[in-house]
Design an enzyme around this catalytic site. Sequence first.
Site, PDB file in Angstrom:
ATOM      1  N   ARG A  20       0.825  -1.218   0.000  1.00 11.77           N
ATOM      2  CA  ARG A  20       0.000   0.000   0.000  1.00 11.77           C
ATOM      3  C   ARG A  20       0.855   1.262   0.000  1.00 11.77           C
ATOM      4  NH1 ARG A  20      -3.298   0.053   4.910  1.00 11.77           N
ATOM      5  NH2 ARG A  20      -1.515  -1.057   5.714  1.00 11.77           N
ATOM      6  N   ASN A  38      -5.973  -2.777   2.621  1.00 14.86           N
ATOM      7  CA  ASN A  38      -5.949  -4.228   2.794  1.00 14.86           C
ATOM      8  C   ASN A  38      -7.368  -4.743   2.969  1.00 14.86           C
ATOM      9  OD1 ASN A  38      -3.155  -4.469   2.716  1.00 14.86           O
ATOM     10  ND2 ASN A  38      -2.922  -4.316   4.923  1.00 14.86           N
TER      11      ASN A  38
END
Length: 91
Positions: A20, A38
């Site tokens: 990320r 996530n």
Amino acid sequence: MSNQRMSMLISGKVQGVYYRASAASKAAELGVTGYAKNLPDGRVELVAEGPQSALSSLRQWCGDGPPAAEVDRVDTTESAATGEFTSFETR
């Protein structure tokens, strides 16, 4: 040229490998907005808006991810941009 929206679900070893944060850096470099988060099933959801060329570059990057990632699959859908984002963030 108008902005587009690209939504991706990235599968593989993509959590716990700075996916990320790395995606956010790449998105900032490309000038696109959106988010990466996530999911409980181990995938990463990434939604980005920007010029088609920048989104294509981001999509290509997502297929590899950061060095520790092992991307198995990137499911992608495209649509019109909503303009709801002002930056790219991790969630």
